[in-house]
Design a protein around this motif. Sequence first.
Motif, PDB file in Angstrom:
ATOM      1  N   ILE A   1       0.840  -1.206   0.000  1.00 21.29           N
ATOM      2  CA  ILE A   1       0.000   0.000   0.000  1.00 21.29           C
ATOM      3  C   ILE A   1       0.869   1.247   0.000  1.00 21.29           C
ATOM      4  N   SER A   2       1.909   1.265   0.827  1.00 25.23           N
ATOM      5  CA  SER A   2       2.761   2.438   0.940  1.00 25.23           C
ATOM      6  C   SER A   2       3.523   2.711  -0.350  1.00 25.23           C
ATOM      7  N   VAL A   3       4.023   1.656  -0.989  1.00 28.67           N
ATOM      8  CA  VAL A   3       4.738   1.838  -2.248  1.00 28.67           C
ATOM      9  C   VAL A   3       3.797   2.360  -3.327  1.00 28.67           C
ATOM     10  N   VAL A   4       2.608   1.768  -3.421  1.00 27.07           N
ATOM     11  CA  VAL A   4       1.629   2.219  -4.419  1.00 27.07           C
ATOM     12  C   VAL A   4       1.255   3.682  -4.179  1.00 27.07           C
ATOM     13  N   CYS A   5       1.010   4.037  -2.935  1.00 28.29           N
ATOM     14  CA  CYS A   5       0.624   5.417  -2.632  1.00 28.29           C
ATOM     15  C   CYS A   5       1.758   6.394  -2.907  1.00 28.29           C
ATOM     16  N   ALA A   6       3.013   5.959  -2.695  1.00 28.61           N
ATOM     17  CA  ALA A   6       4.146   6.822  -3.014  1.00 28.61           C
ATOM     18  C   ALA A   6       4.187   7.113  -4.510  1.00 28.61           C
ATOM     19  N   HIS A   7       3.947   6.108  -5.337  1.00 31.86           N
ATOM     20  CA  HIS A   7       3.958   6.291  -6.788  1.00 31.86           C
ATOM     21  C   HIS A   7       2.802   7.165  -7.253  1.00 31.86           C
ATOM     22  N   LEU A   8       1.663   7.017  -6.613  1.00 26.47           N
ATOM     23  CA  LEU A   8       0.469   7.752  -7.052  1.00 26.47           C
ATOM     24  C   LEU A   8       0.298   9.082  -6.331  1.00 26.47           C
ATOM     25  N   SER A   9       1.274   9.432  -5.472  1.00 19.56           N
ATOM     26  CA  SER A   9       1.213  10.687  -4.693  1.00 19.56           C
ATOM     27  C   SER A   9      -0.083  10.761  -3.889  1.00 19.56           C
ATOM     28  N   ILE A  10      -0.364   9.686  -3.166  1.00 19.70           N
ATOM     29  CA  ILE A  10      -1.545   9.622  -2.311  1.00 19.70           C
ATOM     30  C   ILE A  10      -1.095   9.686  -0.860  1.00 19.70           C
ATOM     31  N   ALA A  11      -1.617  10.656  -0.118  1.00 15.61           N
ATOM     32  CA  ALA A  11      -1.329  10.718   1.319  1.00 15.61           C
ATOM     33  C   ALA A  11      -2.003   9.544   2.008  1.00 15.61           C
ATOM     34  N   THR A  12      -1.280   8.883   2.933  1.00 14.05           N
ATOM     35  CA  THR A  12      -1.791   7.670   3.559  1.00 14.05           C
ATOM     36  C   THR A  12      -2.185   7.854   5.011  1.00 14.05           C
ATOM     37  N   GLU A  13      -1.905   9.027   5.592  1.00 14.55           N
ATOM     38  CA  GLU A  13      -2.188   9.195   7.011  1.00 14.55           C
ATOM     39  C   GLU A  13      -3.673   9.427   7.267  1.00 14.55           C
ATOM     40  N   MET A  14      -4.091   9.203   8.497  1.00 16.33           N
ATOM     41  CA  MET A  14      -5.468   9.472   8.892  1.00 16.33           C
ATOM     42  C   MET A  14      -5.737  10.971   8.780  1.00 16.33           C
ATOM     43  N   ASP A  15      -6.910  11.337   8.259  1.00 15.85           N
ATOM     44  CA  ASP A  15      -7.281  12.749   8.057  1.00 15.85           C
ATOM     45  C   ASP A  15      -6.250  13.449   7.189  1.00 15.85           C
ATOM     46  N   GLY A  16      -5.888  12.804   6.076  1.00 19.65           N
ATOM     47  CA  GLY A  16      -4.848  13.350   5.211  1.00 19.65           C
ATOM     48  C   GLY A  16      -5.310  14.414   4.249  1.00 19.65           C
ATOM     49  N   GLY A  17      -6.601  14.744   4.233  1.00 19.23           N
ATOM     50  CA  GLY A  17      -7.097  15.798   3.366  1.00 19.23           C
ATOM     51  C   GLY A  17      -7.542  15.288   2.012  1.00 19.23           C
ATOM     52  N   PRO A  18      -7.996  16.179   1.119  1.00 21.24           N
ATOM     53  CA  PRO A  18      -8.498  15.779  -0.196  1.00 21.24           C
ATOM     54  C   PRO A  18      -7.470  14.968  -0.979  1.00 21.24           C
ATOM     55  N   GLY A  19      -7.942  13.887  -1.595  1.00 24.08           N
ATOM     56  CA  GLY A  19      -7.062  13.042  -2.380  1.00 24.08           C
ATOM     57  C   GLY A  19      -6.323  11.987  -1.582  1.00 24.08           C
ATOM     58  N   SER A  20      -6.469  12.000  -0.244  1.00 20.70           N
ATOM     59  CA  SER A  20      -5.806  10.998   0.590  1.00 20.70           C
ATOM     60  C   SER A  20      -6.665   9.739   0.681  1.00 20.70           C
ATOM     61  N   VAL A  21      -6.026   8.622   1.009  1.00 22.18           N
ATOM     62  CA  VAL A  21      -6.742   7.370   1.244  1.00 22.18           C
ATOM     63  C   VAL A  21      -6.218   6.764   2.538  1.00 22.18           C
ATOM     64  N   ASP A  22      -7.080   6.698   3.516  1.00 26.42           N
ATOM     65  CA  ASP A  22      -6.769   6.149   4.840  1.00 26.42           C
ATOM     66  C   ASP A  22      -7.127   4.664   4.815  1.00 26.42           C
ATOM     67  N   ALA A  23      -6.116   3.822   4.561  1.00 26.38           N
ATOM     68  CA  ALA A  23      -6.359   2.387   4.375  1.00 26.38           C
ATOM     69  C   ALA A  23      -6.088   1.610   5.648  1.00 26.38           C
ATOM     70  N   THR A  24      -6.944   0.630   5.903  1.00 22.86           N
ATOM     71  CA  THR A  24      -6.810  -0.256   7.064  1.00 22.86           C
ATOM     72  C   THR A  24      -6.839  -1.700   6.601  1.00 22.86           C
ATOM     73  N   VAL A  25      -5.821  -2.473   6.991  1.00 23.12           N
ATOM     74  CA  VAL A  25      -5.757  -3.889   6.642  1.00 23.12           C
ATOM     75  C   VAL A  25      -6.417  -4.711   7.750  1.00 23.12           C
ATOM     76  N   VAL A  26      -7.380  -5.533   7.371  1.00 21.07           N
ATOM     77  CA  VAL A  26      -8.107  -6.373   8.322  1.00 21.07           C
ATOM     78  C   VAL A  26      -7.983  -7.832   7.878  1.00 21.07           C
ATOM     79  N   LEU A  27      -7.497  -8.688   8.756  1.00 17.28           N
ATOM     80  CA  LEU A  27      -7.466 -10.110   8.464  1.00 17.28           C
ATOM     81  C   LEU A  27      -8.832 -10.718   8.747  1.00 17.28           C
ATOM     82  N   VAL A  28      -9.324 -11.516   7.813  1.00 16.19           N
ATOM     83  CA  VAL A  28     -10.633 -12.162   7.939  1.00 16.19           C
ATOM     84  C   VAL A  28     -10.438 -13.661   7.777  1.00 16.19           C
ATOM     85  N   ASP A  29     -10.833 -14.423   8.785  1.00 16.71           N
ATOM     86  CA  ASP A  29     -10.667 -15.870   8.737  1.00 16.71           C
ATOM     87  C   ASP A  29     -11.686 -16.478   7.785  1.00 16.71           C
TER      88      ASP A  29
END
Length: 406
Positions: A83-111
């Motif tokens: 996710i971090s590498v992809v966001c670096a290439h696409l210039s996407i902010a990854t932090e929480m409340d990152g503002g317009p154009g940001s994507v706050d992603a959460t990884v959830v494991l599901v059994d």
Amino acid sequence: MKRNDLPSLLLLPFPPDPSNRQLLDAAYRPPLTAALSRLKNQGGAAKLIVAVACPVLHGQFLRSKTLSWPTAQALVAGIYAVISVVCAHLSIATEMDGGPGSVDATVVLVDHDRNKRISEDFRPAIEPNNTVVVDLATFTTAYHPWNLVFHVRTELGLQLYQTFLKFAEGKQTLVQEQLVPVEGGLTMNTAKKDATTVPPQTSGHPVVCLGGTFDYLHPGHKLLLTAGALLLEVPRKDSAQSCRYIIGITGDELLKNKKYAEFVQSWETRARNVIDFLARILQLSDRGWKDVTRPQIQEQDGDFQASFRNGTIHVQCVRIQDAFGPTITVEDINALVVSGETRSGGQAVNDRRIEQGWRALEVFEVDVLDAEEISDEATKTENFASKISSSAIRQQRAQAKSETKI
């Protein structure tokens, strides 16, 4: 709540087996790139839940499940790295409340075991076990409604998608424009499945602790917080007991000499963000997030607390003013989670506890997010580090502020 304000879902099927960073990148970079690109272009600050379906839990009985912590946290780390590498290439902010154009992603494991048959009259319900990980039926019951649902266009991806839709009936009416197929990557499964291939299981702990600054909550923070949650031994909902997750958060006074210190978030903001993030992993309700947009937090000076899953999980954020925090003031802590950078701190904590006549903590070290493990030469870029560094995020905000004054 408007639909665009809701989180979106990306369903990722069954990771490669055996797995490493390169294989996870090959399997998951295409669907992650498609989903993150689409959400960036929505205009606002988007949220994405990345649900990874795999048989992560083991045990014969519903309420007696176990997991392999090294395997589980390595999988979460690998996906956050992609996710971090992809966001670096696409210039996407990854932090929480990152503002317009940001994507706050959460990884959830599901059994989820794709080989397990589902009867026609099956009705999903919330069925907690003694871990924080839930099965697919419980996930679909407790996580809804969605803005968009991305699903991978492979055989395994379509199987997972159809099972998800069956479980999700009655929870949300999804129109066609909300269902977005994305291309899958290359997934190889060569490991033979038998009883001997189950990795050693990790004992859960009733009290888990970790610490950090958690300024501008980013994928590195999310990995650390998720890894700690995976160690919790969650009591049954009819039990009088509860497990505790104690997070030490550095006080504002200790951060005055940080680079771009004027942009450091307040302790209160950082504590709320930690609890808000953990709610995505810990909160379970058959009404999803229709009624609860943020967890109820009991706020006192330097001590924020919240409870989840009918009080069986208690989260406490405490202000720390030194390197030890609650680890030398709360005797009944069982486990300490550290990163590679704070490994020596774990030994120092145990030395102090032994001096006090207390038992040493079991120390668990979380994997690092490393672009070089998964990228070719063209993608080994300083941008990767900047996207997952709180100091670099503060620098970007300082530069943005100065540019607006010009």
